[in-house]
Design a protein around this motif. Structure first.
Motif, short mmCIF file in Angstrom:
data_model
loop_
_atom_site.label_atom_id
_atom_site.label_comp_id
_atom_site.label_asym_id
_atom_site.label_seq_id
_atom_site.Cartn_x
_atom_site.Cartn_y
_atom_site.Cartn_z
N LYS A 108 -16.48 -15.41 31.43
CA LYS A 108 -14.97 -15.34 31.61
C LYS A 108 -14.53 -13.48 32.11
O LYS A 108 -15.42 -13.21 31.45
N ALA A 109 -14.02 -13.62 33.69
CA ALA A 109 -13.70 -12.41 33.55
C ALA A 109 -12.78 -11.82 34.74
O ALA A 109 -11.57 -13.27 34.28
N PRO A 110 -12.47 -10.59 34.71
CA PRO A 110 -11.18 -10.75 35.84
C PRO A 110 -11.04 -11.28 36.81
O PRO A 110 -11.96 -11.61 38.09
N ASP A 111 -9.72 -11.72 37.01
CA ASP A 111 -9.80 -12.38 38.27
C ASP A 111 -10.63 -12.53 39.72
O ASP A 111 -10.99 -12.88 40.73
N ASP A 112 -10.65 -11.00 39.51
CA ASP A 112 -11.53 -9.94 40.63
C ASP A 112 -12.51 -10.00 41.41
O ASP A 112 -13.06 -10.23 41.80
N MET A 113 -13.25 -10.37 39.75
CA MET A 113 -14.95 -10.86 39.69
C MET A 113 -15.75 -12.00 39.66
O MET A 113 -16.45 -11.98 39.27
N TYR A 114 -14.48 -12.58 39.67
CA TYR A 114 -15.84 -14.32 38.97
C TYR A 114 -16.86 -14.45 41.27
O TYR A 114 -17.63 -14.59 41.14
N PRO A 115 -16.30 -14.08 41.84
CA PRO A 115 -17.39 -13.71 42.99
C PRO A 115 -18.77 -12.99 42.55
O PRO A 115 -19.58 -13.58 42.91
N LEU A 116 -18.48 -12.05 41.99
CA LEU A 116 -19.71 -11.29 41.15
C LEU A 116 -20.19 -12.48 40.50
O LEU A 116 -21.72 -12.53 40.39
N ILE A 117 -20.18 -12.74 39.10
CA ILE A 117 -20.70 -13.64 37.99
C ILE A 117 -21.04 -14.96 38.43
O ILE A 117 -21.70 -15.64 37.94
N MET A 118 -20.24 -15.40 40.18
CA MET A 118 -20.98 -16.97 39.98
C MET A 118 -22.05 -16.44 40.93
O MET A 118 -22.41 -17.74 41.57
N SER A 119 -21.94 -15.27 41.19
CA SER A 119 -23.25 -15.38 42.80
C SER A 119 -24.51 -16.16 42.22
O SER A 119 -25.21 -16.33 43.27
N PRO A 120 -25.24 -15.38 41.25
CA PRO A 120 -26.42 -16.26 40.49
C PRO A 120 -26.41 -17.42 40.50
O PRO A 120 -27.76 -18.58 41.10
N VAL A 121 -25.57 -18.18 40.45
CA VAL A 121 -25.68 -19.88 40.32
C VAL A 121 -25.71 -20.26 41.32
O VAL A 121 -26.12 -20.73 41.45
N ILE A 122 -24.66 -20.00 42.22
CA ILE A 122 -24.74 -20.73 43.75
C ILE A 122 -25.97 -20.39 44.48
O ILE A 122 -26.69 -21.35 45.25
N GLN A 123 -26.59 -18.79 43.78
CA GLN A 123 -28.12 -18.84 44.81
C GLN A 123 -28.94 -19.49 44.20
O GLN A 123 -30.34 -20.49 44.95
N MET A 124 -29.07 -19.80 42.94
CA MET A 124 -29.74 -20.25 41.83
C MET A 124 -29.88 -22.75 42.08
O MET A 124 -30.97 -23.09 42.34
N PHE A 125 -28.10 -22.97 42.66
CA PHE A 125 -28.10 -23.93 42.76
C PHE A 125 -28.85 -24.64 43.92
O PHE A 125 -29.92 -25.53 44.03
N ALA A 126 -28.70 -24.01 45.18
CA ALA A 126 -29.24 -23.79 46.36
C ALA A 126 -30.74 -23.18 46.07
O ALA A 126 -32.60 -24.43 46.85
N TYR A 127 -31.20 -22.24 45.38
CA TYR A 127 -33.32 -22.50 45.24
C TYR A 127 -33.55 -24.23 44.51
O TYR A 127 -34.34 -23.86 45.44
N LEU A 128 -32.89 -24.39 44.06
CA LEU A 128 -33.83 -25.15 43.24
C LEU A 128 -33.81 -26.36 43.91
O LEU A 128 -35.09 -26.98 43.75
N ILE A 129 -32.80 -27.26 44.56
CA ILE A 129 -32.16 -27.89 45.23
C ILE A 129 -34.14 -27.67 46.53
O ILE A 129 -34.44 -28.70 46.98
N ALA A 130 -33.96 -26.61 47.11
CA ALA A 130 -35.06 -26.41 48.48
C ALA A 130 -36.10 -26.81 48.00
O ALA A 130 -37.29 -27.56 47.92
N ASP A 131 -36.61 -26.18 46.26
CA ASP A 131 -38.08 -25.95 46.08
C ASP A 131 -38.05 -27.44 45.38
O ASP A 131 -39.17 -28.40 45.73
N MET A 132 -37.07 -28.31 45.44
CA MET A 132 -37.51 -29.88 44.42
C MET A 132 -37.17 -31.03 46.15
O MET A 132 -37.89 -31.12 45.78
N ARG A 133 -36.28 -30.03 47.10
CA ARG A 133 -37.14 -31.20 47.96
C ARG A 133 -38.32 -30.65 48.94
O ARG A 133 -39.33 -30.97 49.99
N GLY A 134 -39.13 -29.77 48.34
CA GLY A 134 -40.17 -29.55 48.93
C GLY A 134 -40.64 -27.85 49.93
O GLY A 134 -40.76 -27.82 50.60
N TYR A 135 -39.24 -27.42 49.95
CA TYR A 135 -39.33 -26.73 51.44
C TYR A 135 -39.72 -25.06 50.27
O TYR A 135 -39.30 -24.71 49.57
N ASP A 136 -40.28 -24.38 51.61
CA ASP A 136 -40.36 -22.25 50.82
C ASP A 136 -38.92 -22.34 51.16
O ASP A 136 -39.07 -21.58 52.54
N PRO A 137 -38.46 -21.91 50.22
CA PRO A 137 -37.27 -21.12 49.80
C PRO A 137 -37.33 -19.86 50.32
O PRO A 137 -36.16 -19.16 51.14
#
Ligand code: M6R
Length: 360
Positions: free
Chosen positions: A318-347
């Motif tokens: 849980k974070a102050p409203d203004d700070m969600y972009p910060l705390i959520m960034s590793p999640v969206i990055q990791m989601f993309a990373y894992l999918i790229a890797d699982m699809r066999g691409y070099d991220p």
């Protein structure tokens, strides 16, 4: 050196806690946030701020806009550099231009700086690379201190751009005599964020989710207010390294066209913390669900409300409203990373892309 990691991208995501610490060094004082670089800079009289950047840096600029305009009557405009440089930009002595470039070498951003400097604007650069061209051509540079980033996809540098932009916003607001409890909470959160990131990166496991979602060919990212840039950045990360067609919208726009795309084959990734526009995004999620789209939502710990509506959920602290972009960034990055890797691409080396875009 990848120091045991499979790719630079994942290594750089795990470096985010230290990267944030480096961005905060010397800038966190007992009197609050301080950007020493800007001590002598006239920020009291700024009435208009124009931010210019490309790609991920542009998304960081959007977060700054939502953050600062919430607290002050400052006219803030954000533009991608390839548009900015061909517009007729009006600047006066109350205008501040902020140019953001990780590499400091992006051709369109540099040209934008040159154009507004000729018109007499003051330019603050935000960059990661010491001595890069943008730092030499701007009036002052605030370094993001993320350390070298090798992966083409911006990860820790996006996080540090956000940190530095929050500090810049706080510096401007303070100089204008604006400070309140919300800002104090934001600042406290920034100070805690390296440890929160550490814990988040240790705890959250989304491999199974990624493995399920890797088979889709389309994604719709939605967010509102300050969380809209997170949708844009999530979609950009996914498309640039996994080549999945990901699109992002401010969620209120769905019913003006894009909702027509949704069906069971077109999942929605909703950025939905329980902040000030929560009820609004929730109803957009319900509308999407009515089209039988599968929904994955990212929200704050303790939110059980969404469990009944969405198919999958990822929690961040849980974070102050203004700070969600910060705390959520590793999640969206990791989601993309894992999918790229699982699809066999070099991220680290997405096709058709370069780390620095030095030509127009
Ligand atoms: O070096 P810059 O910040 O000027 O680069 C701007 C964009 O090319 C960059 O943010 C790009 O969108 C990212 N590498 C995407 O992950």
């Amino acid at each position: 050196e990848k120091s045991g990691y499979k790719h630079f991208m994942i290594k750089e995501i795990y470096e985010e806690p230290e990267a944030i610490e480096s961005a905060l060094v010397g800038r966190v004082t007992l009197d609050g946030p301080v950007l020493h670089e800007l001590k002598e800079f006239d920020l009291e009289n700024v009435e208009k701020i124009k931010l210019v950047a490309c790609g991920t840096s542009y998304h960081a600029a959007l977060v700054f806009k939502y953050f600062v305009e919430k607290y002050a009557n400052i006219d803030i405009e954000v533009d991608v550099a390839s548009e900015f440089r061909y517009r007729n930009i009006y600047v006066d002595d109350k205008t501040l231009v902020v140019a953001i470039s990780q590499s400091g070498e992006t051709a369109d951003t540099l040209e934008s700086v040159r154009i507004v400097k000729k018109k007499g604007a003051k330019v603050v650069a935000i960059s990661n690379v010491v001595g890069s061209t943008i730092t030499r051509e701007s009036d002052v540079t605030v370094y993001m201190n993320a350390g070298p980033e090798i992966g083409v996809a911006a990860t820790k540098t996006y996080v540090n751009q956000l940190v530095v932009l929050y500090l810049l916003g706080m510096e401007i607001l303070k100089k204008k005599g604006i400070w309140n409890e919300d800002l104090e909470n934001d600042f406290e959160f920034l100070k805690r964020s390296p440890n929160l990131f550490r814990k988040l990166l240790e705890d959250f496991k989304i491999d199974e989710l990624a493995s399920y979602y890797k088979n889709y060919n389309h994604f719709m990212y939605i967010g509102r207010g300050i969380n809209h840039p997170t949708a844009l950045e999530g979609a950009l990360k996914l498309k640039e390294i996994s080549y999945i067609n990901a699109t992002a919208y401010p969620a209120g726009e769905l019913k003006h066209g894009p909702i027509a795309l949704l069906d069971p084959k077109f999942p929605v990734f909703a950025i939905a913390p329980q902040g000030y526009l929560y009820e609004k995004i929730k109803s957009n999620i319900e509308e999407s669900k009515a089209r039988k789209a599968r929904i994955i939502a990212i929200t704050n710990e303790g939110n059980e409300d969404l469990l009944k509506i969405v198919d999958d959920i990822i929690y961040v602290p849980k974070a102050p409203d203004d700070m969600y972009p910060l705390i959520m960034s590793p999640v969206i990055q990791m989601f993309a990373y894992l999918i790229a890797d699982m699809r066999g691409y070099d991220p680290d080396k997405p096709r058709n892309l370069a780390k620095s875009v030095t030509v127009e």
